[in-house]
Design an enzyme around this catalytic site. Sequence first.
Site, PDB file in Angstrom:
ATOM      1  N   MET A 145      25.249  -2.066   0.484  1.00 30.13           N
ATOM      2  CA  MET A 145      25.447  -3.443   0.004  1.00 30.13           C
ATOM      3  C   MET A 145      24.103  -4.140   0.133  1.00 30.13           C
ATOM      4  O   MET A 145      23.880  -4.962   1.018  1.00 30.13           O
ATOM      5  CB  MET A 145      26.521  -4.137   0.854  1.00 30.13           C
TER       6      MET A 145
ATOM      7  N   ASP B  40      28.509   1.302   6.356  1.00 31.47           N
ATOM      8  CA  ASP B  40      28.274   0.103   5.554  1.00 31.47           C
ATOM      9  C   ASP B  40      26.896  -0.468   5.841  1.00 31.47           C
ATOM     10  O   ASP B  40      26.649  -0.993   6.923  1.00 31.47           O
ATOM     11  CB  ASP B  40      29.333  -0.959   5.889  1.00 31.47           C
TER      12      ASP B  40
ATOM     13  N   MET C 235      36.002  -1.952  -4.739  1.00 27.61           N
ATOM     14  CA  MET C 235      36.149  -2.873  -3.593  1.00 27.61           C
ATOM     15  C   MET C 235      37.462  -3.636  -3.730  1.00 27.61           C
ATOM     16  O   MET C 235      37.745  -4.232  -4.769  1.00 27.61           O
ATOM     17  CB  MET C 235      34.994  -3.874  -3.547  1.00 27.61           C
TER      18      MET C 235
ATOM     19  N   ASP D 179      38.091   0.475  -0.807  1.00 25.10           N
ATOM     20  CA  ASP D 179      37.482  -0.043   0.429  1.00 25.10           C
ATOM     21  C   ASP D 179      37.825  -1.513   0.613  1.00 25.10           C
ATOM     22  O   ASP D 179      37.450  -2.352  -0.205  1.00 25.10           O
ATOM     23  CB  ASP D 179      35.957   0.137   0.323  1.00 25.10           C
TER      24      ASP D 179
ATOM     25  N   HIS E 199      27.651   3.419   2.041  1.00 29.36           N
ATOM     26  CA  HIS E 199      27.938   2.335   1.085  1.00 29.36           C
ATOM     27  C   HIS E 199      26.841   1.285   1.212  1.00 29.36           C
ATOM     28  O   HIS E 199      26.782   0.567   2.200  1.00 29.36           O
ATOM     29  CB  HIS E 199      29.332   1.766   1.429  1.00 29.36           C
TER      30      HIS E 199
ATOM     31  N   SER F 125      35.496   3.343   8.566  1.00 26.48           N
ATOM     32  CA  SER F 125      34.238   2.589   8.469  1.00 26.48           C
ATOM     33  C   SER F 125      33.745   2.238   9.868  1.00 26.48           C
ATOM     34  O   SER F 125      34.422   1.520  10.611  1.00 26.48           O
ATOM     35  CB  SER F 125      34.470   1.305   7.674  1.00 26.48           C
TER      36      SER F 125
ATOM     37  N   HIS G  22      32.381   6.466   6.907  1.00 25.92           N
ATOM     38  CA  HIS G  22      31.896   5.460   5.954  1.00 25.92           C
ATOM     39  C   HIS G  22      30.923   4.537   6.686  1.00 25.92           C
ATOM     40  O   HIS G  22      31.284   3.906   7.679  1.00 25.92           O
ATOM     41  CB  HIS G  22      33.100   4.684   5.416  1.00 25.92           C
TER      42      HIS G  22
ATOM     43  N   MET H 105      24.257  -3.314   5.092  1.00 26.11           N
ATOM     44  CA  MET H 105      24.222  -4.689   4.568  1.00 26.11           C
ATOM     45  C   MET H 105      22.865  -5.306   4.858  1.00 26.11           C
ATOM     46  O   MET H 105      22.355  -5.190   5.972  1.00 26.11           O
ATOM     47  CB  MET H 105      25.287  -5.535   5.267  1.00 26.11           C
TER      48      MET H 105
HETATM   49  C1  DX5 Z   1      33.313  -4.471   3.694  1.00 28.70           C
HETATM   50  C2  DX5 Z   1      32.998  -3.028   4.002  1.00 28.70           C
HETATM   51  C3  DX5 Z   1      34.165  -2.244   4.417  1.00 28.70           C
HETATM   52  C4  DX5 Z   1      34.810  -2.704   5.705  1.00 28.70           C
HETATM   53  C5  DX5 Z   1      36.224  -2.246   5.705  1.00 28.70           C
HETATM   54  O1  DX5 Z   1      32.163  -5.092   3.236  1.00 28.70           O
HETATM   55  O2  DX5 Z   1      32.459  -2.404   2.841  1.00 28.70           O
HETATM   56  O3  DX5 Z   1      33.871  -0.859   4.461  1.00 28.70           O
HETATM   57  O4  DX5 Z   1      34.176  -2.227   6.846  1.00 28.70           O
HETATM   58  O5  DX5 Z   1      36.883  -2.798   6.783  1.00 28.70           O
HETATM   59  P1  DX5 Z   1      38.467  -3.044   6.781  1.00 28.70           P
HETATM   60  O6  DX5 Z   1      39.120  -1.729   6.591  1.00 28.70           O
HETATM   61  O7  DX5 Z   1      38.710  -3.671   8.098  1.00 28.70           O
HETATM   62  O8  DX5 Z   1      38.760  -3.986   5.618  1.00 28.70           O
HETATM   63 ZN    ZN Z   2      32.293  -0.186   2.783  1.00 30.89          ZN
END
Ligand code: DX5
Ligand code: ZN
Length: 225
Positions: free
Chosen positions: A68, A35, A137, A175, A66, A10, A33, A37
């Site tokens: 969010m 993320d 998750m 994840d 991903h 990620s 990956h 947000m």
């Molecule tokens: C959390 C993200 C993850 C995060 C994972 O909201 O969706 O992808 O970056 O990070 P680690 O592996 O450090 O938990």
């Molecule tokens: Zn993620």
Amino acid sequence: MQEDVLIAPSVLGADFLHLGDEVASIANADFIHCDVMDGTFVPNLSFGPGIISQIASATDVPLDVHLMIDNPDAEAARYAKAGADIVTFHMEAARHAHRTLYAIKDAGARAGVVLNPATPVVSLDSIIEDVDMVLIMSVNPGFGGQKFIETAYRKLRQLQALCFERGVEPLIEIDGGINEANIEQVVAAGANVIVAGSCVFNAPDHGAMVDRLRELGRKGLERRR
Ligand code: DX5
Ligand code: ZN
């Protein structure tokens, strides 16, 4: 049947002041990956389609995006067009998950859904035949570096059972809080795409950690047989 363990670092764990070098350091990964947000679905902000398309043009590794975000029905297809190979969105945020899955596919990417820790696997009952990936998750989304929530193991097994019953084989991704100590067990429970943020980007050699995680994950595959 997915026969190997796929590692998806990620970039949330990367050093954003050196993002190009960070992306280059994980050229041996199976996915990157990303993320996304929006500051309302989760209490944090990250980046959007502009950065995704820059990452896509800087690497040959496929992007696993991903989302969010609060309104995936309106936004998800943009990420497919920005260069994602797979786009996933949260079941908790979608009002028209079936329509959104096909909007992503029509825009040229594979499509999947995500379940928060408190959302049961049964919520996939009417959609499991339509997804290319399910992301479970194992932390509450919003931040990297959180602790793995153990109920994820049971959900992975429930998801495996649902897929078997329906005769479908989506990618099963996990994840949050994955590291060298638990990757074998999440793979044994059914995960085959493994997200790792802090574990990879806090390691001195990112590429070596990707290989190490894949190797440890493969032991979990053997335990399934
Ligand atoms: C959390 C993200 C993850 C995060 C994972 O909201 O969706 O992808 O970056 O990070 P680690 O592996 O450090 O938990
Ligand atoms: Zn993620």
